[in-house]
Design an enzyme around this catalytic site. Structure first.
Site, short mmCIF file in Angstrom:
data_model
loop_
_atom_site.label_atom_id
_atom_site.label_comp_id
_atom_site.label_asym_id
_atom_site.label_seq_id
_atom_site.Cartn_x
_atom_site.Cartn_y
_atom_site.Cartn_z
N ARG A 105 -1.10 -12.82 -7.65
CA ARG A 105 -1.31 -12.10 -6.57
C ARG A 105 -2.85 -11.66 -6.55
NH1 ARG A 105 2.90 -7.23 -6.81
NH2 ARG A 105 1.48 -6.67 -5.03
N ARG A 109 -5.49 -11.29 5.89
CA ARG A 109 -5.47 -11.45 4.30
C ARG A 109 -6.15 -12.74 4.18
NH1 ARG A 109 -1.29 -8.28 2.10
NH2 ARG A 109 -1.10 -8.61 -0.13
N ARG A 123 9.77 -3.18 -6.89
CA ARG A 123 9.55 -4.62 -6.05
C ARG A 123 9.57 -5.83 -6.97
NH1 ARG A 123 4.22 -3.91 -2.21
NH2 ARG A 123 3.87 -6.07 -3.07
N LYS A 156 -3.31 0.71 -0.51
CA LYS A 156 -3.55 0.47 0.93
C LYS A 156 -2.20 1.33 1.33
CE LYS A 156 -3.54 -3.84 0.70
NZ LYS A 156 -3.09 -4.03 -0.92
N ARG A 162 4.76 1.36 -10.44
CA ARG A 162 5.17 1.75 -8.97
C ARG A 162 6.63 1.68 -8.70
NH1 ARG A 162 2.66 -1.51 -4.26
NH2 ARG A 162 3.17 -3.32 -5.32
#
Ligand code: AP5
Length: 222
Positions: free
Chosen positions: A177, A93, A166, A18, A132
């Protein structure tokens, strides 16, 4: 594209792409990327009251209270650059947040023009998230396997040399998540389908291929 501000919602599980795709669409079409995740991380870093409340929920992989999210978002939506059109990245969400967004938009005579679901399987998502990282200075995103800087250790965007990962990208939080996504966010696929604005995109394809599909959708909005 249409004359009134374009409103696009990007849906998808953690790691679906996203943020990556919203950033490219922002540059390509002059739309504004609105990431509630980025806004909440900024509030956490600034240790605002909202940030202090959100921190533990984010670290546990749950969803931050609607009241906090909507407050942060409302402030951002008052800014003049929003008139160019927006891409919501990570918002709404929940069905409740989607209803609040519809209400905010309808008060301005607007609506969601396109909701795009980036579909990826759970295993790919874990690979994407665990690889990431981002430039500490400008936030440009990278991946150990799929998107490295052109010159190793130097950010393509700003030349910075410090990169960060992160806090919620660890294995336990990522699993949580994902559970949260399937339980609370995936129902939005049906929600937008019923409104007739949903397109599903195979986000297992490369970043460039997904971008091509998204650009076609944005250009078809009238
Ligand atoms: P948020 O920041 O929104 O995180 P997320 O939804 O979990 O999504 P990610 O940012 O992890 O993934 P992404 O889909 O943007 O993927 P990316 O482009 O980075 O939210 C964080 C937390 O904040 C939530 O858990 C929640 O607690 C809270 N929160 C946020 N919004 C909220 C809301 N509205 N309400 C309540 N709470 C909220 O890509 C991932 C990696 O894969 C990158 O390295 C990228 O280079 C790579 N990649 C991307 N696309 C491809 C591709 N096609 N092929 C190969 N690699 C790819």
């Amino acid at each position: 594209m249409n004359a009134s501000p374009t409103v696009i919602v990007l849906l998808g599980p953690p790691g679906a792409g996203k943020g990556t795709q919203a950033h490219i669409l922002e540059e390509k079409f002059g739309l504004i990327q609105l990431s509630t995740g980025d806004m909440l991380r900024a509030a956490v870093a600034a240790q605002t009251p909202a940030g202090k409340e959100a921190k533990s929920v984010m670290e546990a992989g749950g969803l931050v209270d609607d009241r906090i999210v909507l407050e942060i978002l409302k402030n951002r939506l008052e800014q003049p650059d929003i008139k160019r059109g927006v891409i919501f990245d990570g918002f709404p969400r929940t069905v409740g947040q989607a209803g609040s967004l519809d209400k905010m938009l309808s008060e301005k005579g607007q609506n969601v023009n396109a909701a795009i679901s980036l579909d990826v399987d759970d295993e790919a998502m874990i690979v994407r998230i665990s690889g990431r990282y981002a430039c500490e200075s400008c936030g440009e995103g990278y991946h150990d396997a799929f998107k490295r800087p052109h010159h190793e250790g130097v950010c393509d965007g700003c030349g910075g040399a410090k990169f960060i990962r992160r806090a919620d990208d660890n294995a336990d939080t990522v699993r949580e998540r994902l559970v949260t996504y399937h339980k609370q966010t995936a129902p939005l696929i049906d929600y937008y389908d019923r409104l007739g604005v949903l397109t599903r995109v195979d986000a297992m394809k490369s970043i460039a291929e997904v971008q091509e599909m998204l650009a076609r959708i944005v250009m078809s909005i009238d």
